[in-house]
Write a protein that holds these residues in place. Structure first.
Motif, PDB file in Angstrom:
ATOM      1  N   GLN A   1      -2.024   8.202   0.761  1.00 45.48           N
ATOM      2  CA  GLN A   1      -2.556   6.889   0.435  1.00 45.48           C
ATOM      3  C   GLN A   1      -4.030   6.739   0.788  1.00 45.48           C
ATOM      4  O   GLN A   1      -4.691   5.841   0.288  1.00 45.48           O
TER       5      GLN A   1
ATOM      6  N   ARG B   1       1.332   5.649  -5.199  1.00 41.38           N
ATOM      7  CA  ARG B   1       0.762   6.688  -4.352  1.00 41.38           C
ATOM      8  C   ARG B   1      -0.052   7.684  -5.160  1.00 41.38           C
ATOM      9  O   ARG B   1       0.128   7.825  -6.362  1.00 41.38           O
TER      10      ARG B   1
ATOM     11  N   TYR C   1       0.810  -1.216   0.000  1.00 39.62           N
ATOM     12  CA  TYR C   1       0.000   0.000   0.000  1.00 39.62           C
ATOM     13  C   TYR C   1       0.846   1.269   0.000  1.00 39.62           C
ATOM     14  O   TYR C   1       0.469   2.280  -0.569  1.00 39.62           O
ATOM     15  N   PHE C   2       1.999   1.215   0.651  1.00 35.21           N
ATOM     16  CA  PHE C   2       2.823   2.408   0.781  1.00 35.21           C
ATOM     17  C   PHE C   2       4.012   2.424  -0.177  1.00 35.21           C
ATOM     18  O   PHE C   2       4.950   3.179   0.014  1.00 35.21           O
TER      19      PHE C   2
END
Length: 363
Positions: free
Chosen positions: A263, A203, A197-198
């Motif tokens: 995010q 992003r 996700y990061f």
């Protein structure tokens, strides 16, 4: 009740609503002000952590201005950012010049009955009802599948896409995490998740907002040097706006360019805009993203469209990522707990450092 129907409709459409903002515009300072309009009150006082600067009595044509409170952590201008100028002109916020600690000390000094009351959390009108229970009662449950966004692997099942929001971590019950919700297929009731996700290449800095409302009735003249909040809290981000005319006579929308990645952008949430300590207004984050949206692989999209999901068989055995640390109990650090949506109504984002939080707020 408007608030209940609004929440239900938004979740059924796959969005993440913010009922607190509309509660202020429609109920606290909407229906309530209408009800007392004949009582000739000059001002309505509220316990929100915010400041409002009114023009001198001799300059009634000038606008009132909504400004940040003294307590940047508890500041509630985000929730007040969708008010109209007519509503703002009638408000005062006595707590705006105090911190929450100072308010508690005063409550203790005067022995107020709520001096030891805990900070309120969640949606006020739900009372003691858990948010998951509220959603299940009004929408129900509908079993669907959880797919890994990058591979399309079938990882498990969920109770219904409306229980999940972009950026959510709790409630997935998947080992080898942390896992995050990155996209949802509303039509096919599929939730896509990822452990990346990061990652830098996934992003978001660009999104669109609609239902724009400016506290002085007009968009700011200079829209290239603003600050933005996409959730309640002390963190700001520099941003610029590009106004676009709405299609087929619909209202204008704005394309927002953030100066740094975020995010946790979730459709249905509000984005509030500031210049210095002044709150200018806000709009609703739309679900129409640019090509910076989280990529879901073709295989995952194809599986999501599969009508008979029973053909997927059993979920795959999830491998622990190499960088995850194995604890003495044998579980991977980051294994998800089966929490609820009530802990994740607003999409989670990597918390900024204190310097990042304050870097755009003038002294």
């Amino acid at each position: 009740m408007f608030q209940v129907s609004y929440i239900i409709e938004e979740y059924q459409c796959g969005r993440t609503p913010n009922p607190d903002v509309l509660c202020n515009t429609r109920i606290k300072f909407g229906s309530f002000m209408d009800a007392i309009s004949s009582m000739k009150f000059d001002r309505v006082a509220s316990g929100h952590y915010a400041n409002v600067v009114h023009p001198p009595a001799s300059e009634t044509d000038e606008d009132s201005v909504l400004e940040l409170s003294q307590d940047m952590v508890k500041d509630q201008t985000y929730f007040l950012s969708h008010l109209s100028q007519a509503q703002l002109k009638r408000l005062i916020f006595p707590l705006g010049c105090l911190s929450k600690d100072e308010v508690r000390k005063l409550a203790t000094k005067f022995d107020l009955p709520n001096k030891d009351r805990k900070d309120s959390q969640g949606i006020c009108f739900l009372g003691k009802i858990k948010f998951n229970e509220f959603i299940a009662r009004h929408i129900g449950e509908n079993k669907g599948v959880i797919l890994e966004a990058e591979s399309g692997d079938f990882l498990g099942n969920h109770r219904g896409f409306w229980f999940y929001t972009i950026g959510q971590r709790q409630g997935l019950c998947l080992p080898g995490g942390p896992w995050y919700v990155v996209e949802k297929d509303i039509k096919n009731n599929v939730v896509f998740v990822s452990r990346n996700y990061f990652s830098d290449e996934k992003r978001r800095r660009l999104f669109r907002v609609g239902s724009l409302k400016w506290l002085n009735g007009l968009p700011p003249n200079q829209i290239s040097q603003l600050e933005c909040k996409v959730r309640h809290g002390p963190a700001f981000c520099n941003c610029s706006l590009i106004m676009e005319p709405g299609e087929d006579g619909h209202e204008d929308v704005a394309v927002v360019h953030l100066s740094q990645d975020d995010q946790g952008l979730a459709a249905g949430q509000f984005a509030a805009f500031y210049r210095g300590r002044t709150c200018l207004g806000s709009g609703v984050i739309l679900e129409s993203w640019d090509d910076q949206g989280f990529p879901v692989c073709a295989r995952a999209l194809e599986i999501a469209r599969l009508e008979d999901k029973s053909l997927l068989g059993k979920p795959v055995k999830i491998k622990v990522k190499p960088e995850n640390v194995i604890t003495e109990s044998g579980e991977a650090d980051g294994t998800e707990l089966c929490g609820g949506l009530e802990n994740s109504r607003i999409a989670a984002a990597k918390p900024p450092t204190p310097m990042q939080q304050l870097s755009f707020i003038p002294s």
